[in-house]
Write a protein that holds these residues in place. Structure first.
Motif, PDB file in Angstrom:
ATOM      1  N   THR A  42       0.837  -1.200   0.000  1.00  0.00           N
ATOM      2  CA  THR A  42       0.000   0.000   0.000  1.00  0.00           C
ATOM      3  C   THR A  42       0.877   1.258   0.000  1.00  0.00           C
ATOM      4  OG1 THR A  42      -1.810  -1.209   1.032  1.00  0.00           O
ATOM      5  CG2 THR A  42      -1.883   1.185   1.220  1.00  0.00           C
ATOM      6  N   ASP A 166      -6.244  -2.816  -5.087  1.00  0.00           N
ATOM      7  CA  ASP A 166      -5.535  -3.181  -3.863  1.00  0.00           C
ATOM      8  C   ASP A 166      -6.344  -4.232  -3.107  1.00  0.00           C
ATOM      9  OD1 ASP A 166      -3.812  -3.310  -1.729  1.00  0.00           O
ATOM     10  OD2 ASP A 166      -4.177  -1.282  -0.996  1.00  0.00           O
ATOM     11  N   GLU A 167      -5.936  -5.482  -3.219  1.00  0.00           N
ATOM     12  CA  GLU A 167      -6.605  -6.615  -2.581  1.00  0.00           C
ATOM     13  C   GLU A 167      -8.116  -6.575  -2.790  1.00  0.00           C
ATOM     14  OE1 GLU A 167      -5.142  -7.282   1.394  1.00  0.00           O
ATOM     15  OE2 GLU A 167      -3.136  -6.669   0.835  1.00  0.00           O
TER      16      GLU A 167
HETATM   17 MG   LIG Z   1      -2.101  -2.961   2.061  1.00  0.00          MG
END
Ligand SMILES: [Mg+2]
Ligand SMILES: Nc1ncnc2c1ncn2[C@@H]1O[C@H](COP(=O)(O)OP(=O)(O)OP(=O)(O)O)[C@@H](O)[C@H]1O
Length: 258
Positions: A42, A166-167
């Motif tokens: 991140t 992101d995920e």
């Molecule tokens: Mg992350």
């Protein structure tokens, strides 16, 4: 060139988060950014979005070099970003259709008047991502999997050159995950599709369309290159510090402990 990170280091609150990261994404490439919890994934995304500034090194995204050009909004308008942290930030009370439409203005909530063309595009994206049946439902009442689809449709509204996921399968069950992956695969196959960065810590989610993978560990790039060369038993056993077996099925990798 979509992304270029050269010897990038990041220190926040006295803590070294990234060390000497090098990463180049050329146009037309789709990358997996793979790393365990806390490895700095991140943090890299925050650099790409110009929320963080590198402590050392050079960052250039979509032809804009940090420090030379004013970035911020100008850059973010060209990047589609989907993360679970975004879910909580959205305007409460908006329905799924309005959330997707707001992507045209890169705003949270609808403040400008959308054109007919924007409305049609939002409907098309809701259809493509399989969420048209809950277009009029309040976004907050949608399930986790439904929300993720709506957020991807929202990110595509502005025709981004780079789409960062992101995920995206966080909190999704097996079926919801597989369906979302199918949608991502369909996006990649469309002409003029954006370059995609797919961030995950699950090997099983890596689709064959993602030909490139970067392995990140404790803020350092362990290896980056062709996905099939990154996901070997030898490399992953080394990466995890424990012997693992990789089985390929339908061009998808499965991981198990040896
Ligand atoms: Mg992350
Ligand atoms: N602003 C900050 N100040 C201090 N430490 C930070 C800051 N931002 C991130 N970190 C730390 O940097 C490390 C990397 O965090 P990051 O969120 O990038 O991990 P991640 O790879 O995305 O993990 P996850 O898979 O759990 O999302 C963590 O140890 C985190 O605590």
């Amino acid at each position: 060139m979509i992304v270029q990170l050269e010897n990038v280091s990041l220190v926040r609150d006295g803590k070294s988060i990234l060390q000497e990261v090098n990463w180049t994404i050329e146009s037309g490439e789709n990358w997996v950014l793979f790393g365990l919890n806390g490895s700095g994934k991140t943090a890299i995304l925050n650099l790409l979005n110009a929320y963080y500034f590198p402590t050392k090194g050079h960052v250039s995204v979509l032809g804009m070099e940090f420090g030379k050009t004013y970035l911020g909004e100008k850059l973010r308008r060209q990047i589609g970003f989907v993360s679970s942290s975004l879910q909580g930030k959205l305007h409460s009370g908006d329905n799924a259709f309005e959330v997707v439409l707001s992507g045209a203005f890169a705003t949270i909530g609808l403040y400008d008047v959308p054109t007919d063309e924007m409305r049609q595009k939002a409907i098309r994206l809701l259809e493509e991502l399989g969420c048209i049946e809950y277009a009029n439902q309040n976004y907050e009442t949608l399930s986790q999997g439904e929300k993720q689809r709506v957020l991807i449709a929202r990110a595509l509204m502005a025709d981004p050159k780079l789409l960062i996921l992101d995920e995206p399968t966080n909190g999704l069950d097996f079926i919801a995950r597989e369906k979302l992956l199918e949608s991502i695969s369909a996006i990649i196959k469309q002409p003029g599709a954006p370059a995609i960065i797919y961030v995950t810590h699950h090997v099983e989610e890596i689709l064959p369309e993602f030909k490139k993978t970067l392995l990140l560990k404790e803020g350092q790039v362990i290896a980056a290159g062709e996905t099939c060369e990154m996901l070997t038993e030898e490399r992953l056993s080394d990466y995890f510090g424990l012997p693992v077996k990789v089985t390929w099925q339908n061009s998808r990798p499965l991981l198990s402990r040896l």
